[in-house]
Design an enzyme around this catalytic site. Sequence first.
Site, PDB file in Angstrom:
ATOM      1  N   ASP A 458      52.010  38.733  42.887  1.00 61.64           N
ATOM      2  CA  ASP A 458      52.180  37.558  42.029  1.00 61.64           C
ATOM      3  C   ASP A 458      52.499  37.918  40.586  1.00 61.64           C
ATOM      4  OD1 ASP A 458      49.603  38.470  41.640  1.00 61.64           O
ATOM      5  OD2 ASP A 458      48.666  36.501  41.733  1.00 61.64           O
TER       6      ASP A 458
HETATM    7  C1  LAN Z   1      42.510  41.263  38.973  1.00 65.92           C
HETATM    8  C2  LAN Z   1      43.166  40.572  37.867  1.00 65.92           C
HETATM    9  C3  LAN Z   1      44.434  39.849  38.191  1.00 65.92           C
HETATM   10  C4  LAN Z   1      44.466  39.363  39.615  1.00 65.92           C
HETATM   11  C5  LAN Z   1      45.553  38.285  39.879  1.00 65.92           C
HETATM   12  C6  LAN Z   1      46.935  38.720  39.446  1.00 65.92           C
HETATM   13  C7  LAN Z   1      45.212  37.021  39.094  1.00 65.92           C
HETATM   14  C8  LAN Z   1      45.525  37.949  41.357  1.00 65.92           C
HETATM   15  O1  LAN Z   1      46.379  36.884  41.623  1.00 65.92           O
HETATM   16  C9  LAN Z   1      45.734  39.173  42.203  1.00 65.92           C
HETATM   17  C10 LAN Z   1      44.605  40.200  41.966  1.00 65.92           C
HETATM   18  C11 LAN Z   1      44.451  40.618  40.495  1.00 65.92           C
HETATM   19  C12 LAN Z   1      45.535  41.623  40.164  1.00 65.92           C
HETATM   20  C13 LAN Z   1      43.113  41.313  40.230  1.00 65.92           C
HETATM   21  C14 LAN Z   1      42.469  42.146  41.274  1.00 65.92           C
HETATM   22  C15 LAN Z   1      41.044  42.638  41.009  1.00 65.92           C
HETATM   23  C16 LAN Z   1      40.797  42.976  39.551  1.00 65.92           C
HETATM   24  C17 LAN Z   1      41.729  44.099  39.141  1.00 65.92           C
HETATM   25  C18 LAN Z   1      41.101  41.711  38.749  1.00 65.92           C
HETATM   26  C19 LAN Z   1      40.238  40.525  39.111  1.00 65.92           C
HETATM   27  C20 LAN Z   1      40.659  42.139  37.371  1.00 65.92           C
HETATM   28  C21 LAN Z   1      39.411  43.034  37.595  1.00 65.92           C
HETATM   29  C22 LAN Z   1      39.359  43.334  39.106  1.00 65.92           C
HETATM   30  C23 LAN Z   1      38.848  44.761  39.401  1.00 65.92           C
HETATM   31  C24 LAN Z   1      38.630  44.924  40.887  1.00 65.92           C
HETATM   32  C25 LAN Z   1      37.559  45.018  38.617  1.00 65.92           C
HETATM   33  C26 LAN Z   1      36.852  46.285  38.950  1.00 65.92           C
HETATM   34  C27 LAN Z   1      35.843  46.022  39.995  1.00 65.92           C
HETATM   35  C28 LAN Z   1      35.800  46.591  41.202  1.00 65.92           C
HETATM   36  C29 LAN Z   1      35.102  45.912  42.286  1.00 65.92           C
HETATM   37  C30 LAN Z   1      36.438  47.893  41.464  1.00 65.92           C
END
Ligand code: LAN
Length: 729
Positions: A458
């Site tokens: 996305d």
């Molecule tokens: C994110 C941030 C953006 C998010 C969107 C683009 C909004 C979504 O549509 C797809 C998944 C994604 C890229 C995403 C995946 C997981 C993230 C990277 C996070 C929520 C930001 C932080 C999170 C990450 C896993 C945090 C670290 C924690 C762990 C459990 C390893």
Amino acid sequence: NADDLDHATKRPRPELVDRTDYSRWRMRDDHGRHTWQYLEDDEAAKEWPQTYADKYFLGQPLGLPDLPKAKNPLDAVRNGLSFFEKLQLPSGHWGCEYGGPMFLLPCVVISWYVTKTPIPWYYATEIKNYLFARAHPDDGGWGLHIEGETSVFGTVLNYTVLRLVGVDADHPKMVKARATLHSLGGATHAPHWAKWWLAVLGVANWDIVNPVPPELWLLPDWIPFAPWRWWIHIRQVFLPMSYLWSRRWQAEETDTIRSLRKELFVEDWKDIKWAAHRNTIHPRDNYHPKTWLLNLINWLLANIWKPIFRVKPVVDKAEAWALKLIEMENDNTDCLDLATVSGPMNTVCLYAREGPDTYAVRRHKERSHEFLWVKDEGLLANGTNGVQCWDTAFAIQAVMDAGLTEDPRWRPMLLKALEFLDDQQIRENVKDQGICYRQQRKGAWAFSNKDQGYAVSDCVSEALKSVIILQKTPGFPTLIDDQRIFDAIDTLLTYQNPSGSCSSYEPPRAGPWMEMLNAAEVFGRIMVEYEYPECTTAVVTALSLFHKHWPEHRAAEIQRFVDRAVSWIKTNQRPHGGWYGSWGICFTYATMFALESLASIGETYENSSHARRGCEFLLSKQREDGGWSEHYKACETGEYIEHPSGSQVVMTAWALIALMKADYPDPEPIRKGIKLIMDRQQPNGEWLQEAIEGVFNKSCMISYPNYKFTFPMKALGMFAKHYPDDTVV
Ligand code: LAN
């Protein structure tokens, strides 16, 4: 004096001051890389004045004049833009705090501490301030995320951070937090990841950590549970975890570490039966209890495999391969790493192997600053190294939805945003893509920036749409030529799952049954990629927009992709009419996307039972005042839950966008929501922060502060286009 504060802070203890001077902080934006600078030198501070964006992030008054009161929704968009424009950063993107999770700052601070990285007094001070500001007012503890109830995970790790930055154990807030921690059973009741960090720090014995065997990395690829098949975040966390677990590596002992052994446990440290507590966990932290299968595997690994069958040559091979994978990540991200957990963990692995002075260790330490953010409450860690490409794409689209892209007033702002996306497009696949199990990424955009460089379905889509929208608007240059647009499309087309849906970073490489092996306890839906209506919709709308402008390029494949994707969206609808959201809260967020998917193939309220049920679901949740207010608990329980503090601007905007996408025929409920958004706008054009907006892995919430600008403006703009004569006020 063995007092470790010297090496931790390079300053004697009393220098942990009340508060830093907020007029000295600056956010440096170096081509989309954020670092916060504290200018101790008066001259330097004078030469580099604070910008509006700095002041806004720091919660300082901006002194902006009141704008003429909005007479209609389009005026409100203009007022919103004139405020939001001031927050655009020099390289053309919008940044912001990206906090929420309460386990990220501990990863950064513990990794600094164990690698003997000096923590400047102004960081230490603001870390202390942030954690004190975020301690739960009743019990003084911390939760999994800022709005969550106190947990052992949050409390044990953040208490530790406070001690490592130099706060006294007998500070009244520490006494209170410690009492709470003890009432929850102390550190023996912490979940796996916390036990792992405490073992690295030398506060706990490694025997309390459930097995994390690096040998799994040696499994052949065809094995159904091989780690390359896991969701990228869990495998990138498992990787460094497995290396240090295997080595049972621990930091050099210090006074603070010795003291933490007394403070964090209810039991007498010497008497703790470490191995017996591997599965001890407080019910509040046990959101996703381990399955019988995983418990059995853990038992076998700990009691049979490790003592009897674990042999040195295989251990060596596994450790070496794990490090090799970490090195590939270094190369691919210039030592930034995927996110705020794996980054700090990798830093410790490299330090454990090579000592303090290699390039990779130094570069990791340097780059760790890009995960930090300073706000009015103090210093925190963001979930990633920022939200650069993602929020910039939505900002552009909000202007587009209001029909303002051709207005010369916004051209400089939009042009800068386009230049940013041009600069941030990923131009090449990673080296050794297959060997390090990465997905094709040429032509893509990441969520944050190209240094991080992880394509997400996305993120590619939203950025691509924004680029196409602007480049097809008269007056904008074509910075990204057709070939680069085709590269993005070619990559996007690799993202479809067999069901027709899309996932986040990669198509799923194993089924949801892998959740049986989820060892993290505090998160759900983390082991593999799932199917997301949000991501699917973004790809559908990007492909459709592309197809309009380039009807020849891979037309049949695009058509088929879109048809299958939208069919999947229909199958994913819940009986109540809504869709479950994985990245925003919750049904409101995903229903907005799903209805947009349907609209993209011409299915709306009038002609589609799916769209009608979606609209009716949302309307059944509209509140008396015209707004919506879903609570984050919905993500955990899978049921729509009302937020106790009433309507939220962002949530209201999502619901209104959904209804307008579906062409809901009665303007009245939409009008009421628009009025609420307009009433909440401040005289200077901004909206204020309300409840947390985002989520990941079902249980952890994360802030998207720019959503309070982009989505209300989008909703207002769409309304102005739909009902040009309705002034609302
Ligand atoms: C994110 C941030 C953006 C998010 C969107 C683009 C909004 C979504 O549509 C797809 C998944 C994604 C890229 C995403 C995946 C997981 C993230 C990277 C996070 C929520 C930001 C932080 C999170 C990450 C896993 C945090 C670290 C924690 C762990 C459990 C390893």
